[in-house]
Design a protein around this motif. Structure first.
Motif, PDB file in Angstrom:
ATOM      1  N   GLU A 155       0.828  -1.221   0.000  1.00 50.13           N
ATOM      2  CA  GLU A 155       0.000   0.000   0.000  1.00 50.13           C
ATOM      3  C   GLU A 155       0.856   1.263   0.000  1.00 50.13           C
ATOM      4  O   GLU A 155       0.519   2.252  -0.660  1.00 50.13           O
ATOM      5  N   MET A 156       1.958   1.222   0.763  1.00 46.92           N
ATOM      6  CA  MET A 156       2.815   2.404   0.866  1.00 46.92           C
ATOM      7  C   MET A 156       3.613   2.651  -0.407  1.00 46.92           C
ATOM      8  O   MET A 156       3.872   3.789  -0.792  1.00 46.92           O
ATOM      9  N   LYS A 157       4.004   1.574  -1.079  1.00 42.87           N
ATOM     10  CA  LYS A 157       4.915   1.691  -2.223  1.00 42.87           C
ATOM     11  C   LYS A 157       4.192   1.855  -3.559  1.00 42.87           C
ATOM     12  O   LYS A 157       4.737   2.468  -4.481  1.00 42.87           O
ATOM     13  N   ILE A 158       3.001   1.282  -3.682  1.00 39.92           N
ATOM     14  CA  ILE A 158       2.333   1.191  -4.981  1.00 39.92           C
ATOM     15  C   ILE A 158       0.968   1.873  -4.939  1.00 39.92           C
ATOM     16  O   ILE A 158       0.192   1.677  -3.995  1.00 39.92           O
ATOM     17  N   ASP A 159       0.677   2.629  -5.965  1.00 42.01           N
ATOM     18  CA  ASP A 159      -0.621   3.285  -6.100  1.00 42.01           C
ATOM     19  C   ASP A 159      -1.695   2.230  -6.389  1.00 42.01           C
ATOM     20  O   ASP A 159      -1.659   1.562  -7.424  1.00 42.01           O
ATOM     21  N   ALA A 160      -2.642   2.098  -5.481  1.00 41.29           N
ATOM     22  CA  ALA A 160      -3.682   1.073  -5.625  1.00 41.29           C
ATOM     23  C   ALA A 160      -4.532   1.276  -6.874  1.00 41.29           C
ATOM     24  O   ALA A 160      -5.178   0.339  -7.360  1.00 41.29           O
ATOM     25  N   ALA A 161      -4.522   2.496  -7.392  1.00 41.60           N
ATOM     26  CA  ALA A 161      -5.313   2.790  -8.594  1.00 41.60           C
ATOM     27  C   ALA A 161      -4.651   2.274  -9.867  1.00 41.60           C
ATOM     28  O   ALA A 161      -5.219   2.370 -10.952  1.00 41.60           O
TER      29      ALA A 161
END
Length: 378
Positions: A346-352
């Motif tokens: 979640e912190m490293k990658i854009d969930a969108a």
């Protein structure tokens, strides 16, 4: 002049001058303050001024720096297989490649701890364009792999490097580290590029290639990090490749990746060295006549040794289960480990961006997929 002057590390007779030329560089000060936080600047400078060999520089400074990196950014390094190597023998270590600096640095720390011959190590010249980094690499027994050359110059450069590696192994009794491919593995699929094997073969008589490979004592190495400190940095290139786009690096991307690899959190790290490929090479030689197919078979043999002994961590199994929406490997990790990994995602990658999420999970999951190909390896 030596024919290898354009690629070789310093001779011991050049070490002191090399050290003095970067002694007052801000990056040297930062490195020494990190390694020896309780030591006065004048003390470490005095010790550096007394250093006249690569071995002394590596043992007294680089070794200590790597120990500090492990202390600050990992939960420790474990090893296996080193006890089967001979203390007085040089080996060609062919390794999977995950981190620019640490792969070879951690191998050398392990070799030193097991009283084995440390390596001269290949490094791309694109990584040492800054004068300080070039000199530091030459002090750390790195030799240069010349990148981005036109075909004719590339052929000459490959022959030169092959000859130099042969000289180190067979005449100087110096072990050598080289990655199984150009550049780091970014998607978790470690694979030996046949071009690396072909480059090594240039140092032999073309009719005796497999005999030469036996003589230089090839040892496959697998190194695995529980967390890849540069995982998120690899995403833009993976996404570009997935979209069939040409990826162009940012100006200081290699340098940022280098620093992130050193200082980023890795949790646990494991290095395994396989046995010397001896009987395997005999088998290839006796069963295959075609030289290209022999090289192909040797690359596959190296892959088999690396992939089947690769240490899998909870992060690998978690990523596999998340990617495939299963709980197949749930006995290999705890709920807390899964929660921590999901938080990192979640912190490293854009969930969108579902493609980025898939690439991130695949990077960690692919070693599980690869190991499943080997009977009883999991």
């Amino acid at each position: 002049m030596s024919k290898f002057d354009s690629i070789r590390p310093y001779y011991d007779s050049e070490v002191n001058e090399g050290i003095n030329s970067i002694l007052h560089h801000p990056m040297m000060k930062a490195m020494m303050n990190f390694t020896y936080p309780d030591l006065d600047e004048s003390d470490w400078k005095e010790q550096l001024k007394k250093t006249h060999s690569i071995r002394d520089f590596q043992i007294n400074f680089i070794y200590e720096s790597v120990q500090k990196v492990l202390e600050r950014s990992s939960d420790g390094l474990t090893t296996s297989g080193f006890d089967q190597l001979d203390k007085n023998t040089s080996y060609l270590f062919i390794s999977n490649h995950r981190d620019i600096i640490l792969d070879t640095s951690l191998l050398n720390v392990s070799l030193y701890d097991h009283q084995l011959i440390m390596t001269a190590s290949a490094i791309g010249d694109n990584l040492v364009k800054k004068d300080f980094l070039l000199k530091l690499s030459k002090l750390n027994r790195n030799f240069l792999v010349q990148r981005n050359l036109p075909p004719r110059e590339l052929l000459h450069s490959s022959k030169l490097m092959s000859e130099y590696i042969g000289q180190l192994l067979l005449r100087e009794n110096r072990s050598v580290w080289i990655a199984q491919r150009e550049g780091r593995t970014k998607d978790g699929n470690d694979a030996t590029h046949q071009g690396v094997i072909k480059m090594l073969a240039m140092g032999s008589d073309e009719n005796l290639v497999m005999d030469y490979f036996k003589k230089i004592k090839i040892v496959p190495v697998s190194i695995s990090y529980e967390y890849d400190p540069t995982d998120a940095l690899k995403m833009p290139q993976l996404i570009a490749e997935a979209n069939n786009e040409i990826y162009i690096k940012e100006k200081n991307e290699d340098f940022i990746t280098l620093l992130s690899g050193i200082m980023g959190q890795k949790k646990r790290i494991h290095i395994h060295v396989a046995g010397v490929l001896d009987q395997e090479i005999d088998q290839i030689k006796s069963s295959i006549d075609n030289s290209n197919k022999q090289i192909q078979a040797l690359a596959q043999t190296i892959d088999d040794a690396i992939l089947s002994t690769y240490k899998l961590w909870p992060t690998n199994f978690i990523a596999y289960d998340l990617l495939h929406n299963t709980n197949r490997f749930s006995t290999h990790y705890t709920e807390n480990e899964k929660m921590l990994f999901e938080r990192r995602l979640e912190m490293k990658i854009d969930a969108a961006n579902p493609m980025a999420t898939e690439s991130f999970l695949s990077m960690y999951a692919n070693p599980v997929v690869n190991k499943m190909k080997y009977e009883n390896a999991l």
